[in-house]
Scaffold this motif. Structure first.
Motif, short mmCIF file in Angstrom:
data_model
loop_
_atom_site.label_atom_id
_atom_site.label_comp_id
_atom_site.label_asym_id
_atom_site.label_seq_id
_atom_site.Cartn_x
_atom_site.Cartn_y
_atom_site.Cartn_z
N VAL A 63 6.95 0.26 -12.15
CA VAL A 63 6.89 0.71 -10.76
C VAL A 63 6.63 2.21 -10.70
O VAL A 63 5.75 2.68 -9.96
N TYR A 64 7.35 2.99 -11.51
CA TYR A 64 7.15 4.44 -11.50
C TYR A 64 5.77 4.82 -12.03
O TYR A 64 5.13 5.73 -11.51
N LEU A 65 5.30 4.12 -13.05
CA LEU A 65 3.98 4.38 -13.60
C LEU A 65 2.89 4.08 -12.58
O LEU A 65 1.95 4.86 -12.38
N TYR A 66 3.03 2.95 -11.88
CA TYR A 66 2.06 2.59 -10.85
C TYR A 66 2.08 3.61 -9.72
O TYR A 66 1.02 4.03 -9.24
N TRP A 70 -1.06 5.91 -8.71
CA TRP A 70 -1.54 5.77 -7.34
C TRP A 70 -1.55 7.14 -6.65
O TRP A 70 -2.51 7.48 -5.96
N ALA A 71 -0.50 7.92 -6.84
CA ALA A 71 -0.43 9.25 -6.23
C ALA A 71 -1.54 10.15 -6.76
O ALA A 71 -2.16 10.89 -5.98
N ILE A 72 -1.80 10.09 -8.04
CA ILE A 72 -2.89 10.90 -8.61
C ILE A 72 -4.23 10.45 -8.03
O ILE A 72 -5.06 11.29 -7.64
N LEU A 73 -4.45 9.16 -7.95
CA LEU A 73 -5.70 8.64 -7.39
C LEU A 73 -5.88 9.08 -5.94
O LEU A 73 -6.95 9.58 -5.56
N GLU A 74 -4.86 8.95 -5.13
CA GLU A 74 -4.95 9.35 -3.73
C GLU A 74 -5.15 10.86 -3.60
O GLU A 74 -5.91 11.31 -2.74
N TYR A 75 -4.51 11.63 -4.47
CA TYR A 75 -4.69 13.08 -4.42
C TYR A 75 -6.14 13.45 -4.74
O TYR A 75 -6.75 14.25 -4.03
N VAL A 76 -6.67 12.86 -5.79
CA VAL A 76 -8.04 13.18 -6.19
C VAL A 76 -9.04 12.74 -5.12
O VAL A 76 -9.99 13.46 -4.82
#
Length: 132
Positions: A63-66, A70-76
């Motif tokens: 869960v934490y890895l996902y 996800w946060a990195i993807l949305e930030y980029v």
């Protein structure tokens, strides 16, 4: 990639109409899509465990890895250099064109269908849990 932007734009536009700030509107859109995608992964894993008699794969680390990826993807994609402002301003400018109206309608249909599929899967999981 444009459809990915538009499915976020539909939710973003809904919250912007209710006088939310730019950042919070986009955060709501990203979190809603995160929730739906993660719930779908958990539901598929549940059905795999149920029908194939294997153990549950989702734990806190996954869960934490996902969430982290996800946060990195949305930030980029959105937040870096406030890219979402120029993208969504362009969509606002084009929102009255027939082509953009069709794209927005397709994105709304996609968002609603994802929501309905999630509800159906949750009802099916609930039924399976109560009738084992």
């Amino acid at each position: 990639m444009e459809f990915y932007y538009i499915i976020h734009y539909v939710i973003y536009r809904f919250y912007r109409r209710h006088k939310e700030s730019f950042e919070s509107s986009l955060s709501y859109a990203c979190l809603i899509h995160y929730f739906f995608s993660f719930a779908f992964i958990v539901e598929v894993d549940y059905y795999l465990c149920l029908f194939l008699d294997i153990h549950f794969h989702i734990n806190k680390a996954i869960v934490y890895l996902y969430l982290f990826f996800w946060a990195i993807l949305e930030y980029v994609i959105f937040y870096r250099n406030k890219r979402y402002i120029e993208i969504f301003d362009e969509y606002n400018r084009l929102s009255d064109t027939p082509e953009m109206k069709l794209k927005i309608k397709k994105a709304k249909n996609f968002n609603y269908s994802v929501f309905i599929v999630e509800l159906l899967l949750l009802f099916a999981i609930d039924y399976c849990n109560h009738h084992k």
